[in-house]
Design an enzyme around this catalytic site. Structure first.
Site, short mmCIF file in Angstrom:
data_model
loop_
_atom_site.label_atom_id
_atom_site.label_comp_id
_atom_site.label_asym_id
_atom_site.label_seq_id
_atom_site.Cartn_x
_atom_site.Cartn_y
_atom_site.Cartn_z
CG HIS A 1 -3.44 -7.06 10.26
ND1 HIS A 1 -3.19 -5.74 10.54
CD2 HIS A 1 -3.05 -7.26 8.97
CE1 HIS A 1 -2.67 -5.16 9.47
NE2 HIS A 1 -2.58 -6.05 8.51
CG HIS B 1 5.27 -8.30 4.95
ND1 HIS B 1 3.95 -7.95 5.02
CD2 HIS B 1 5.85 -7.36 4.15
CE1 HIS B 1 3.74 -6.85 4.33
NE2 HIS B 1 4.89 -6.46 3.78
CG ASP C 1 -1.59 -13.33 3.95
OD1 ASP C 1 -1.50 -12.94 2.77
OD2 ASP C 1 -0.92 -12.84 4.88
NE ARG D 1 -5.84 -6.54 3.33
CZ ARG D 1 -4.57 -6.61 3.69
NH1 ARG D 1 -3.61 -6.27 2.83
NH2 ARG D 1 -4.22 -7.00 4.91
CB SER E 1 6.64 -4.73 1.47
OG SER E 1 5.25 -4.56 1.65
#
Length: 475
Positions: free
Chosen positions: A355, A309, A410, A364, A279
């Site tokens: 990742h 993604h 995620d 995160r 993105s």
């Protein structure tokens, strides 16, 4: 020009604080704690830009021919992994320690950026200020920026009509990207300025206007999509007393103060992840053709919507719920191992693990886990996520094909959102998209300010690669 906001008449004072130079290094040598005397973000940028333009000019003049590494065939056919090829000022991703926003880690951002209350989660407006200026803002500056964004948060009716033209069954990301594209009509100050012949040295100013307006407007468009699909088109207006993250949560229909805090954290940590991800790179690439921020960000959203993604965050919750459906909430460690192996042996991946760059647990993920431990320690799905943290990495390591077996961002977000009632997994990537507007637009302003050129890498064919390799091996 009329579209430029009046530069604040307040005195422009630079902070004399050196801001963590000893720990943050040369890459953030200009990071400072901000003075609260000047609340206008535009004026701060106007001061900073000439200095950074000279810095880039000097870098190019003195070191333009320095090599940054070798390009291999593996890199060319392997998605350009490991290839250094972009300038991205707002954040830098380290394989071992994770993302740093202008040199600050996520824990440092949680500690230093202003919050609604002491000890609370950082306000996304504070991160926006940090990404644009390299400086930690004061609470007064964040409040002023929050107020400015609320003032820009207006969406023309034709945007909503464009979304309404789509069937309700259209994916939320399709509806969201359509709304962003519709925002561009009449709204783009960059397009207007370019058509009037603005000098390229001033490109950053209408880009700034578009970017801040876009950041302000996307939560309204995103909330409209959510309420249209899932809540019978019963829409909720902006609350002028709330900040960016709190207002987004409110417009979605969630007014639990803890959910407001979660949304502040969510938007902050999802905002930027350096420039090589799909993105961010897409937004930068499209913008390099002088497409305006609306067109560039809409393109970025279409990249974010891919399963490899941003769409991964919806896949995680759906997979976790499939575990519960088949094995129950009180699944044992052995049962969970069997289910993980069953997933892998069926040719699928365990969503939320691994990742492209990171080689350790995503920070995160860690900060979301800490949020869960604080606010929902007994939630069954959170406890299942905790078990997965123990079970999945050893299995992926045993498999031997995964460079990073650890959980990414995620792996946790869906469980937190589900706990507070936002259970529609197909919508989750839209939340990611709203967050990513902050990082992509911040860098786009600097792309224009630094005069970065059209991106145009060289491509080759398999014939070319084979011939080149033969020549190298015979020489």
């Amino acid at each position: 020009m009329v579209f430029f906001r009046t530069v604040s008449a307040l005195a422009r004072l630079r902070s004399s604080a050196s801001a963590h130079q000893s720990t943050l290094g040369n890459s953030v040598r200009w990071l400072q704690m901000q003075s609260s005397s000047d609340l206008d973000l535009h004026s701060h940028l106007k001061e900073l830009i000439p200095e950074q333009q000279e810095r880039l000019k000097k870098l190019k003049a003195e070191h333009g021919k320095v090599q940054l590494g070798n390009i291999t065939v593996d890199m060319v056919i392997g998605g350009m992994r490991g290839m250094t090829g972009l300038l991205w000022e707002t954040s830098l991703l380290d394989p071992d320690e994770g993302i740093r926003f202008r040199g600050l880690s996520i824990p440092e951002c949680q500690k230093l950026l202003p919050a609604v209350k002491p000890g609370g989660e950082p306000l996304p407006e504070g991160l926006l200020w940090l990404l644009l200026t390299g400086k930690v803002p004061s609470k007064e500056q964040v409040d002023a920026l929050s107020s400015e964004l609320r003032g820009r948060a207006t969406v023309p009716d034709y945007v909503y009509k464009a979304i309404d033209a789509l069937p309700l069954t259209a994916h939320p990301m399709t509806q969201f990207a359509t709304g962003v594209m519709a925002l561009q009509v009449v709204q783009s100050e960059f397009q207007k300025a370019y058509e009037k012949g603005i000098h390229k040295s001033k490109y950053w100013e209408p880009t700034y206007e578009d970017s801040l307006s876009l950041i302000a407007r996307v939560p309204l468009v995103a909330a409209y999509v959510y309420r249209r699909i899932y809540k019978g088109s019963q829409f909720i207006p902006v609350d002028d007393s709330l900040d960016y993250g709190g207002n987004f949560s409110h417009m979605l229909g969630f007014d639990d103060p803890k959910m407001h805090e979660l949304m502040r954290l969510y938007v902050t940590i999802h905002s930027d992840h350096e420039g090589g991800n799909v993105s961010a790179h897409t937004g930068h690439l499209v913008a390099s053709a002088l497409s305006d921020p609306y067109l560039s960000f809409a393109a970025a959203l279409n990249g974010l919507a891919g399963p490899l993604h941003g769409l991964a965050n919806q896949e995680v919750l759906l997979w976790i719920k499939s575990v519960v459906d088949e094995c129950g909430e009180n699944i044992s460690t052995e049962q969970l191992k069997e289910y993980v192996w069953k997933t892998l042996n069926s040719g699928k991946v365990v969503p939320g693990f691994g990742h492209g760059v990171l080689r350790k647990t995503d920070p995160r993920y860690t900060c979301q886990r800490e949020f869960a431990l604080k606010h929902l320690p007994d939630d069954p799905l959170f406890q299942l996520v905790s078990k997965l943290y123990e079970v999945v990495p050893p299995i992926l390591t045993e498999l031997g094909k995964v460079k990073n077996p650890w959980p990414n961002v995620d792996a946790h977000s869906g469980v937190l959102l589900n706990y507070f009632g936002l259970s529609e997994a197909r919508y989750y990537t839209v939340l990611f998209g709203v967050s990513r507007s902050i990082g992509i637009c911040s860098q786009l302003i600097w792309d224009r300010a630094l005069g970065l050129p059209l991106e145009r890498p060289k491509s080759v064919t398999m014939d070319w690669l084979e011939n080149h390799c033969r020549k190298v091996s015979s020489s």
